[in-house]
Design a protein around this motif. Structure first.
Motif, PDB file in Angstrom:
ATOM      1  N   VAL A 283       0.828  -1.218   0.000  1.00  0.00           N
ATOM      2  CA  VAL A 283       0.000   0.000   0.000  1.00  0.00           C
ATOM      3  C   VAL A 283       0.861   1.266   0.000  1.00  0.00           C
ATOM      4  O   VAL A 283       0.636   2.170  -0.815  1.00  0.00           O
ATOM      5  CB  VAL A 283      -0.977  -0.011   1.194  1.00  0.00           C
ATOM      6  N   PRO A 284       1.882   1.398   0.889  1.00  0.00           N
ATOM      7  CA  PRO A 284       2.737   2.594   0.817  1.00  0.00           C
ATOM      8  C   PRO A 284       3.456   2.714  -0.512  1.00  0.00           C
ATOM      9  O   PRO A 284       3.592   3.825  -1.050  1.00  0.00           O
ATOM     10  CB  PRO A 284       3.744   2.377   1.963  1.00  0.00           C
ATOM     11  N   TRP A 285       3.926   1.580  -1.060  1.00  0.00           N
ATOM     12  CA  TRP A 285       4.597   1.622  -2.367  1.00  0.00           C
ATOM     13  C   TRP A 285       3.645   2.116  -3.450  1.00  0.00           C
ATOM     14  O   TRP A 285       4.025   2.932  -4.295  1.00  0.00           O
ATOM     15  CB  TRP A 285       5.110   0.219  -2.713  1.00  0.00           C
ATOM     16  N   MET A 286       2.407   1.658  -3.421  1.00  0.00           N
ATOM     17  CA  MET A 286       1.408   2.070  -4.402  1.00  0.00           C
ATOM     18  C   MET A 286       1.130   3.568  -4.293  1.00  0.00           C
ATOM     19  O   MET A 286       1.038   4.268  -5.323  1.00  0.00           O
ATOM     20  CB  MET A 286       0.125   1.269  -4.187  1.00  0.00           C
ATOM     21  N   VAL A 287       1.029   4.072  -3.069  1.00  0.00           N
ATOM     22  CA  VAL A 287       0.777   5.504  -2.865  1.00  0.00           C
ATOM     23  C   VAL A 287       1.950   6.341  -3.386  1.00  0.00           C
ATOM     24  O   VAL A 287       1.749   7.349  -4.073  1.00  0.00           O
ATOM     25  CB  VAL A 287       0.536   5.798  -1.365  1.00  0.00           C
ATOM     26  N   VAL A 288       3.171   5.898  -3.080  1.00  0.00           N
ATOM     27  CA  VAL A 288       4.358   6.631  -3.524  1.00  0.00           C
ATOM     28  C   VAL A 288       4.454   6.628  -5.053  1.00  0.00           C
ATOM     29  O   VAL A 288       4.754   7.657  -5.662  1.00  0.00           O
ATOM     30  CB  VAL A 288       5.634   6.014  -2.907  1.00  0.00           C
ATOM     31  N   LYS A 292       4.520  10.043  -6.942  1.00  0.00           N
ATOM     32  CA  LYS A 292       5.863  10.444  -7.367  1.00  0.00           C
ATOM     33  C   LYS A 292       6.283   9.903  -8.731  1.00  0.00           C
ATOM     34  O   LYS A 292       7.031  10.560  -9.450  1.00  0.00           O
ATOM     35  CB  LYS A 292       6.893   9.997  -6.319  1.00  0.00           C
ATOM     36  N   GLU A 293       5.850   8.699  -9.083  1.00  0.00           N
ATOM     37  CA  GLU A 293       6.285   8.082 -10.348  1.00  0.00           C
ATOM     38  C   GLU A 293       5.092   7.474 -11.081  1.00  0.00           C
ATOM     39  O   GLU A 293       5.083   6.306 -11.440  1.00  0.00           O
ATOM     40  CB  GLU A 293       7.331   6.989 -10.085  1.00  0.00           C
ATOM     41  N   ASN A 294       4.096   8.289 -11.325  1.00  0.00           N
ATOM     42  CA  ASN A 294       2.857   7.811 -11.943  1.00  0.00           C
ATOM     43  C   ASN A 294       2.993   7.786 -13.461  1.00  0.00           C
ATOM     44  O   ASN A 294       2.319   8.512 -14.185  1.00  0.00           O
ATOM     45  CB  ASN A 294       1.682   8.703 -11.522  1.00  0.00           C
ATOM     46  N   ALA A 299       6.451  -0.099 -13.763  1.00  0.00           N
ATOM     47  CA  ALA A 299       7.488  -1.131 -13.785  1.00  0.00           C
ATOM     48  C   ALA A 299       8.879  -0.527 -13.709  1.00  0.00           C
ATOM     49  O   ALA A 299       9.852  -1.224 -13.440  1.00  0.00           O
ATOM     50  CB  ALA A 299       7.370  -1.979 -15.048  1.00  0.00           C
ATOM     51  N   LEU A 300       8.974   0.787 -13.952  1.00  0.00           N
ATOM     52  CA  LEU A 300      10.270   1.456 -13.926  1.00  0.00           C
ATOM     53  C   LEU A 300      10.536   2.045 -12.546  1.00  0.00           C
ATOM     54  O   LEU A 300       9.612   2.464 -11.861  1.00  0.00           O
ATOM     55  CB  LEU A 300      10.315   2.572 -14.979  1.00  0.00           C
ATOM     56  N   ASN A 301      11.793   2.063 -12.168  1.00  0.00           N
ATOM     57  CA  ASN A 301      12.186   2.597 -10.861  1.00  0.00           C
ATOM     58  C   ASN A 301      13.238   3.693 -11.048  1.00  0.00           C
ATOM     59  O   ASN A 301      14.429   3.451 -10.921  1.00  0.00           O
ATOM     60  CB  ASN A 301      12.739   1.476  -9.974  1.00  0.00           C
ATOM     61  N   GLU A 302      12.769   4.881 -11.389  1.00  0.00           N
ATOM     62  CA  GLU A 302      13.690   5.998 -11.586  1.00  0.00           C
ATOM     63  C   GLU A 302      14.353   6.378 -10.261  1.00  0.00           C
ATOM     64  O   GLU A 302      15.529   6.667 -10.210  1.00  0.00           O
ATOM     65  CB  GLU A 302      12.940   7.185 -12.185  1.00  0.00           C
ATOM     66  N   TYR A 306      12.234   4.487  -3.688  1.00  0.00           N
ATOM     67  CA  TYR A 306      10.856   4.008  -3.625  1.00  0.00           C
ATOM     68  C   TYR A 306      10.802   2.485  -3.755  1.00  0.00           C
ATOM     69  O   TYR A 306       9.959   1.827  -3.151  1.00  0.00           O
ATOM     70  CB  TYR A 306      10.010   4.657  -4.723  1.00  0.00           C
ATOM     71  N   TRP A 307      11.692   1.931  -4.572  1.00  0.00           N
ATOM     72  CA  TRP A 307      11.703   0.495  -4.793  1.00  0.00           C
ATOM     73  C   TRP A 307      12.121  -0.264  -3.529  1.00  0.00           C
ATOM     74  O   TRP A 307      11.758  -1.429  -3.349  1.00  0.00           O
ATOM     75  CB  TRP A 307      12.622   0.166  -5.957  1.00  0.00           C
TER      76      TRP A 307
END
Length: 432
Positions: A283-288, A292-294, A299-302, A306-307
């Motif tokens: 859930v926190p990862w989804m919110v971030v 931040k990276e919508n 699938a990308l982790n700029e 966050y990853w």
């Protein structure tokens, strides 16, 4: 349609590479989006320049933007050269090159075949070596995709059968087999989530682009909603799978060191640990990601920070499993030595126990636990990707075989059921 084809040629290699890298973290999707954004900026600057530049006197070829390059007014009977467009992904390699057009004596751009303006953009093409390398990477990743798709499909079928066996036979219903069943379910959900996510990505990125408006829809947030949901579900299933590894390790450790614990049934706590813990991280990862990276399918982790929201709980579970695994092996070794068996015999039994516990605890993942994506490049990255995908996809099948199909208790119950069915069938035949 012709204009869309021109632009699509500039993005061909990026799109091709992305299609081959569905389930592996890559920057190719980012390149595709950035290329389209740069093309939009190039087009806007071109249109603005065409509006502001004064028109020459007399006969001339009209300024234009042909969806590939920006052309100024041309002097009749001359060849017009402009720099290679800066939106090309390989622009740094061809920035000194030019693309050419011929302005005819009649004040019209030359049309050699009668329909399309002649244009020579050979100096702006990507280098052959680079293209071959991208093609090679594409083929390699497609091969990986075939391997893990077969692995997950085989695992899914075997896990469904194993779950049916554990639920149908009443005498197999105990805490140990309930935990096995949950682990099988987590493997099955992981396999389904990966297959569904790949299908959605293939549907999204495999579309044929016929018009320029298709590119905008192609890269829009709305087009990616489905695969974003699939990405979230897949991350949850992967985490749940790791935490059911942990439950298996804790339960076995509790059995071996039983004197330390009470006889209380911890099954409810195991359910919370296996299925509930992943929610606290997904859930926190989804919110971030949303804030931040919508972009694209998430699938990308700029920003790798966050990853780590997903990576830390996986590393934590893997490390705890490794420690429990080592403690269990020490206990098994001590008990085997105390059982007065021959040296070779207890060594063999210890090796068997070790190999049996490795897939149950997911210990193989510790091999690459510190070989992160940022640290692995080139051949090492491909080796890591291959072994990770191969082992993860076939692990469900291996666990189903070891802890269900090859289990003595399961085989005994199935054999007994088969014998009872034959007796009933024989008796039925005799009475007829």
């Amino acid at each position: 349609m012709r204009d869309a084809h021109l632009f699509q040629g500039a993005l061909r290699f990026v799109h091709l590479l992305w299609v081959g890298l569905f389930s592996i973290e890559t920057c190719s999707g980012k390149v595709l989006e950035k290329t389209f954004e740069e093309w939009m900026r190039y087009k806007a600057e071109c249109l603005k320049k065409m509006e502001s530049d004064p028109y020459p006197a007399g006969l001339f070829c009209n300024r234009s933007f042909d969806m590939y390059a920006c052309w100024p007014d041309g002097t009749p009977g001359t060849t017009v050269n402009v720099s290679c467009p800066f939106y090309l992904p390989w622009f740094e390699k061809v920035k000194h090159g030019v693309v050419s057009r011929r302005c005819g004596a009649d004040g019209h751009w030359a049309l050699p075949n009668g329909t399309e303006a002649w244009r020579d953009h050979s100096q702006c093409k990507e280098e052959t070596d680079g293209a071959s390398e991208e093609e090679g990477a594409h083929q390699l990743m497609v091969s990986f995709k075939v391997i893990y798709t077969v692995g997950y499909s085989l695992s899914l079928l075997s896990l469904i059968l194993a779950l049916l066996i554990l639920t149908v036979f009443r005498k197999l219903r105990c805490t140990r087999n309930y935990i096995h069943a949950n682990l099988f379910a987590s493997f099955g959900l992981r396999a389904v989530s990966v297959i569904v996510k790949d299908s959605l990505l293939e549907k999204l990125w495999g579309k044929e682009v016929l018009q320029m408006s298709d590119w905008e829809a192609f890269l829009s947030d709305e087009a990616a909603i489905g695969c974003r949901v699939a990405q979230v579900v897949m991350q949850y299933c992967i985490l749940a799978n790791h935490y059911w590894f942990l439950v298996e390790a804790v339960y076995l450790y509790k059995l071996l060191i039983g004197a330390v614990f009470s006889e209380k049934n911890y099954y409810t706590l195991y359910l919370y640990l296996g299925w509930g813990t992943p929610v606290a991280f997904v859930v926190p990862w989804m919110v971030v990601k949303y804030l931040k990276e919508n972009t694209e399918c998430w699938a990308l982790n700029e920003n790798m920070a966050y990853w780590w929201i997903i990576r830390i709980p996986i590393l934590l579970a893997s490390i705890i499993n490794l420690l429990i695994f080592m403690q269990i092996l020490k206990v098994i070794l001590a008990k085997l030595r105390a059982s007065q068996k021959g040296y070779a015999d207890y060594k063999l039994r210890l090796a068997k126990a070790t190999l049996t516990l490795v897939p149950l605890f997911g210990i193989h993942e510790v091999v690459f636990i510190f070989a992160t994506d940022e640290q692995t490049t080139g051949v090492l990255r491909y080796v890591k990707v291959f072994f990770t995908l191969f082992l993860n996809s076939f692990q469900g099948f291996l666990v189903a075989v070891l802890y269900c199909f090859a289990n003595k208790e399961v085989k005994y119950e199935m054999k007994k059921k088969w014998q009872l069915w034959k007796l009933d069938h024989t008796a039925l035949c005799c009475t007829q």
